[in-house]
Scaffold this active site. Structure first.
Site, mmCIF file in Angstrom:
data_model
loop_
_atom_site.group_PDB
_atom_site.id
_atom_site.type_symbol
_atom_site.label_atom_id
_atom_site.label_comp_id
_atom_site.label_asym_id
_atom_site.label_seq_id
_atom_site.Cartn_x
_atom_site.Cartn_y
_atom_site.Cartn_z
ATOM 1 N N LYS A 176 49.427 57.642 167.355
ATOM 2 C CA LYS A 176 50.148 58.336 168.433
ATOM 3 C C LYS A 176 50.346 59.766 167.931
ATOM 4 C CE LYS A 176 53.572 59.827 170.221
ATOM 5 N NZ LYS A 176 53.653 61.264 170.578
ATOM 6 N N GLU A 179 52.611 65.093 171.254
ATOM 7 C CA GLU A 179 52.287 65.450 172.640
ATOM 8 C C GLU A 179 51.960 66.942 172.775
ATOM 9 O OE1 GLU A 179 55.013 64.139 171.395
ATOM 10 O OE2 GLU A 179 56.845 64.753 172.433
ATOM 11 N N GLY A 229 57.743 63.155 160.894
ATOM 12 C CA GLY A 229 58.416 63.899 161.952
ATOM 13 C C GLY A 229 59.843 64.198 161.530
ATOM 14 N N THR A 233 64.272 61.480 164.667
ATOM 15 C CA THR A 233 63.341 60.459 165.168
ATOM 16 C C THR A 233 63.146 59.360 164.122
ATOM 17 O OG1 THR A 233 62.210 62.229 166.357
ATOM 18 C CG2 THR A 233 61.100 60.122 166.284
ATOM 19 N N GLY A 234 63.134 59.740 162.857
ATOM 20 C CA GLY A 234 62.977 58.749 161.777
ATOM 21 C C GLY A 234 64.031 57.658 161.866
ATOM 22 N N GLU A 251 58.155 60.185 156.531
ATOM 23 C CA GLU A 251 58.090 61.533 155.934
ATOM 24 C C GLU A 251 58.875 62.430 156.873
ATOM 25 O OE1 GLU A 251 56.737 62.363 153.130
ATOM 26 O OE2 GLU A 251 55.614 60.547 152.686
ATOM 27 N N CYS A 285 57.569 71.268 156.751
ATOM 28 C CA CYS A 285 58.643 70.400 156.224
ATOM 29 C C CYS A 285 59.133 70.862 154.862
ATOM 30 C CB CYS A 285 58.148 68.964 156.154
ATOM 31 S SG CYS A 285 56.642 68.789 155.192
ATOM 32 N N GLU A 386 67.792 72.112 159.334
ATOM 33 C CA GLU A 386 66.379 72.484 159.259
ATOM 34 C C GLU A 386 66.062 73.332 160.489
ATOM 35 O OE1 GLU A 386 63.341 69.538 160.122
ATOM 36 O OE2 GLU A 386 62.258 70.134 158.325
HETATM 37 P P1 NAD Z 1 59.453 64.727 166.105
HETATM 38 O O1 NAD Z 1 60.276 63.778 165.307
HETATM 39 O O2 NAD Z 1 60.050 65.321 167.317
HETATM 40 O O3 NAD Z 1 58.109 64.025 166.591
HETATM 41 C C1 NAD Z 1 57.192 63.445 165.687
HETATM 42 C C2 NAD Z 1 56.373 62.392 166.409
HETATM 43 O O4 NAD Z 1 57.231 61.320 166.773
HETATM 44 C C3 NAD Z 1 55.727 62.884 167.713
HETATM 45 O O5 NAD Z 1 54.447 62.307 167.832
HETATM 46 C C4 NAD Z 1 56.673 62.335 168.768
HETATM 47 O O6 NAD Z 1 56.074 62.163 170.020
HETATM 48 C C5 NAD Z 1 57.051 61.002 168.139
HETATM 49 N N1 NAD Z 1 58.308 60.419 168.637
HETATM 50 C C6 NAD Z 1 59.377 61.066 169.175
HETATM 51 N N2 NAD Z 1 60.332 60.169 169.522
HETATM 52 C C7 NAD Z 1 59.854 58.943 169.188
HETATM 53 C C8 NAD Z 1 60.372 57.620 169.295
HETATM 54 N N3 NAD Z 1 61.576 57.367 169.820
HETATM 55 N N4 NAD Z 1 59.614 56.595 168.839
HETATM 56 C C9 NAD Z 1 58.401 56.823 168.297
HETATM 57 N N5 NAD Z 1 57.851 58.054 168.179
HETATM 58 C C10 NAD Z 1 58.573 59.098 168.623
HETATM 59 O O7 NAD Z 1 58.961 65.838 165.086
HETATM 60 P P2 NAD Z 1 58.109 67.158 165.411
HETATM 61 O O8 NAD Z 1 58.997 68.132 166.114
HETATM 62 O O9 NAD Z 1 56.812 66.777 166.002
HETATM 63 O O10 NAD Z 1 57.815 67.697 163.925
HETATM 64 C C11 NAD Z 1 58.695 68.485 163.194
HETATM 65 C C12 NAD Z 1 59.484 67.644 162.203
HETATM 66 O O11 NAD Z 1 58.585 66.919 161.371
HETATM 67 C C13 NAD Z 1 60.331 68.473 161.251
HETATM 68 O O12 NAD Z 1 61.581 67.850 161.092
HETATM 69 C C14 NAD Z 1 59.549 68.418 159.940
HETATM 70 O O13 NAD Z 1 60.314 68.601 158.782
HETATM 71 C C15 NAD Z 1 58.950 67.055 160.002
HETATM 72 N N6 NAD Z 1 57.779 66.987 159.150
HETATM 73 C C16 NAD Z 1 57.866 66.309 157.973
HETATM 74 C C17 NAD Z 1 56.780 66.274 157.116
HETATM 75 C C18 NAD Z 1 56.836 65.522 155.804
HETATM 76 O O14 NAD Z 1 55.784 65.278 155.243
HETATM 77 N N7 NAD Z 1 57.998 65.170 155.314
HETATM 78 C C19 NAD Z 1 55.614 66.941 157.449
HETATM 79 C C20 NAD Z 1 55.557 67.632 158.664
HETATM 80 C C21 NAD Z 1 56.647 67.648 159.519
#
Ligand code: NAD
Length: 486
Positions: A176, A179, A229, A233-234, A251, A285, A386
């Site tokens: 997935k 978007e 992400g 969301t995590g 992550e 990140c 962040e």
């Molecule tokens: P996000 O959490 O908004 O989205 C990440 C993914 O999760 C997307 O594909 C989104 O559609 C999906 N998602 C959203 N809600 C969900 C749900 N309820 N269930 C399942 N999937 C869902 O993050 P983002 O804005 O796309 O990315 C930025 C974030 O990612 C920052 O916090 C950044 O630090 C983190 N990040 C971490 C790393 C790492 O390796 N630690 C690397 C890159 C980005």
């Protein structure tokens, strides 16, 4: 306007039209042009993809020998390299990332496939001779159907921190993508399939997180989810995964410190710490968003930093001269500008940047100037949250102990960099800072060989390296009870 890329879902080796005709539209973040349309997936379409992955897991794929899997991964890698220019252009356009960086990400993706190809042939278990009549082996097996969920900032890069390792160990996957940046995930699925990946082993369903993402994470037919992400969301993913106790790797976000000691090479350090926050315009990140500087050199160091920040070229991501591209979308730009206002309101001193970059021809783009705040206290919002933009908070410290205390005073623990020429100090501080990656006189580099992941609210588990591949396996113990000699 260039050609608009249009995709369908990729399920069981075929392009599958989405039921909804309301595609997700992606506009170029630097100029607003429509560049791509992704299917707006439904929970039913996600279920279809999970079913395909489940069937493929019960087919020939997990029976492939490590040698066969390794050859296929090498072939996928070769094809990624052959498509370097095209994939890098797509990533640069969709994410707004400088083209050189996008090229590096694509090469890195190919490199992950090569490393996973090597590891799959060397994934060893254990043997135990426990007694005259008892021996045992411990073997690694695939986990099963794995959901891979990726963010928008490194679409192909982060996908390939997961995918080759999941495939190397015989799992089947449903991806997935974000978007906002789904194209290269679809492109990679097509590449892998053309290279010989059996149908159903890699499926891609695009759409919104709360719909298709949630359907993937809550499915009882999915055995593991590997997510990158935000921390927000995590947490939702951990809850949704509880139903069938699926394995979860996370992550997440960070607020990483760069710690500058007085003996550091100040010129090299100024370049390094600026790169740490401005790389990918701060949408990274591991961005070094908190800069901890010794009181002894604070003013001189800030002066150098501001001078360099003001020279960074902001502009068209496809221009190799560009160092700062646009923010991913308008809402995110507004969020970054809002944080800048909070910094001002809470009493931090804005020494450069702080506004949108609207010079023509970039007035339609979502650019934010590199921004530096001094006199920041670690309790301020800009030092705690962040921000995910080119916003640096500079914090003063008076002793090594104080630097370590401030570095660790954060909910996150993804990474840190230590800038010093004293070896003893470098090791001492590296051991005390609670983060998954520590760089000494550097920041940002990652290699497939080295495990990556976070302490505290920055995540669970590790990706890459041997730890990364092992996280896509189950461990099985087989005991042999030998008969007594007759
Ligand atoms: P996000 O959490 O908004 O989205 C990440 C993914 O999760 C997307 O594909 C989104 O559609 C999906 N998602 C959203 N809600 C969900 C749900 N309820 N269930 C399942 N999937 C869902 O993050 P983002 O804005 O796309 O990315 C930025 C974030 O990612 C920052 O916090 C950044 O630090 C983190 N990040 C971490 C790393 C790492 O390796 N630690 C690397 C890159 C980005």
């Amino acid at each position: 306007m260039g050609k608009v890329r249009v995709y369908d879902h990729f399920i069981n080796g075929k392009w599958v039209k989405a039921k909804e005709d309301t595609a997700i539209l992606r506009h170029h973040p630097a100029n607003g042009e429509l560049i791509a349309k992704y299917p707006n997936g439904t929970a039913q379409e996600m279920e279809q993809a999970i079913e395909a992955a489940k069937e493929a897991f019960h087919g020939e794929w997990p029976e492939w020998s490590p040698k066969e899997r390794s050859r296929l991964l090498l072939e996928i890698s070769r094809r990624i390299r052959n498509n370097l220019d095209r994939l890098a252009e797509i990533e640069s356009e969709e994410v707004g990332k400088p083209i050189d960086l996008a090229r590096g990400d694509v090469m890195g993706a190919a490199d992950h496939f090569e490393y996973a190809a090597a590891l799959t042939r060397d994934l060893v278990g254990e043997t135990h001779l426990l007694d005259q009549n008892l021996s045992a082996i411990v073997v690694r097996e695939p986990v099963g159907v794995v959901g891979l969920i990726t963010p928008w900032n490194f679409p192909i890069g982060i996908l390939c921190q997961k995918l080759p390792y999941a495939l190397a160990t015989g799992n089947t996957v449903v991806v997935k993508p974000s978007e906002f940046t789904s194209s290269t995930t679809f492109e990679l699925a097509a590449i892998a399939y053309e290279a010989g990946l059996p149908p159903g082993v890699m499926n891609v369903v695009s759409g919104y997180g709360n719909v298709v993402g949630n359907a993937l994470v809550s499915s009882d037919d999915v055995d593991k989810v590997s997510f990158t992400g935000s921390t927000v969301t995590g947490r939702k993913i951990l809850e949704a995964a509880a139903g069938n106790i699926k394995k979860v790797s996370l992550e997440l976000g960070g607020k990483s410190p760069s710690i500058v000691f007085p003996e550091a090479d100040l010129e090299r350090t100024a370049e390094g710490v600026l790169h740490a926050i401005c790389f990918m315009q701060g949408e990274c990140c591991v961005a070094g968003s908190r800069l901890l500087v010794s009181d002894d050199i604070y003013d001189e160091f800030v002066e150098r930093l501001v001078e360099k920040a003001e020279q960074l070229v902001i502009g068209d991501p496809s221009d190799p001269e560009t160092k700062i591209g646009p923010m991913i979308h308008e809402k995110h730009m507004e969020k970054v500008l809002h944080y800048i206002q909070i910094g001002i309101d809470e009493g931090a001193k804005l020494v450069t940047g702080g506004t949108r970059h609207v010079d023509k021809p970039y007035d339609a783009g979502y650019f934010v100037k590199p921004t530096i705040f001094t006199d920041v206290d670690n309790s301020m919002t800009i030092a705690r949250d962040e921000i995910f933009g080119p916003v640096l908070s500079v914090i003063r410290f008076k002793s090594e102990e104080e630097a370590i205390r401030i570095a660790n005073d954060t909910p996150y623990g993804l990474a840190a960099s230590i800038w010093t020429t004293e070896l003893d100090r470098a090791f001492r501080v590296a051991k005390k800072v609670r983060a998954g990656t520590i760089w000494i006189n550097g920041h940002l580099n990652a290699y497939p060989e080295l495990p990556f992941g976070g302490y505290k609210a920055s995540g669970l588990d590790r990706e890459m390296g041997r730890h990364g591949i092992e996280s896509f396996t189950e461990v099985k113990t087989i005991q042999f009870h030998h008969a007594e000699k007759r």
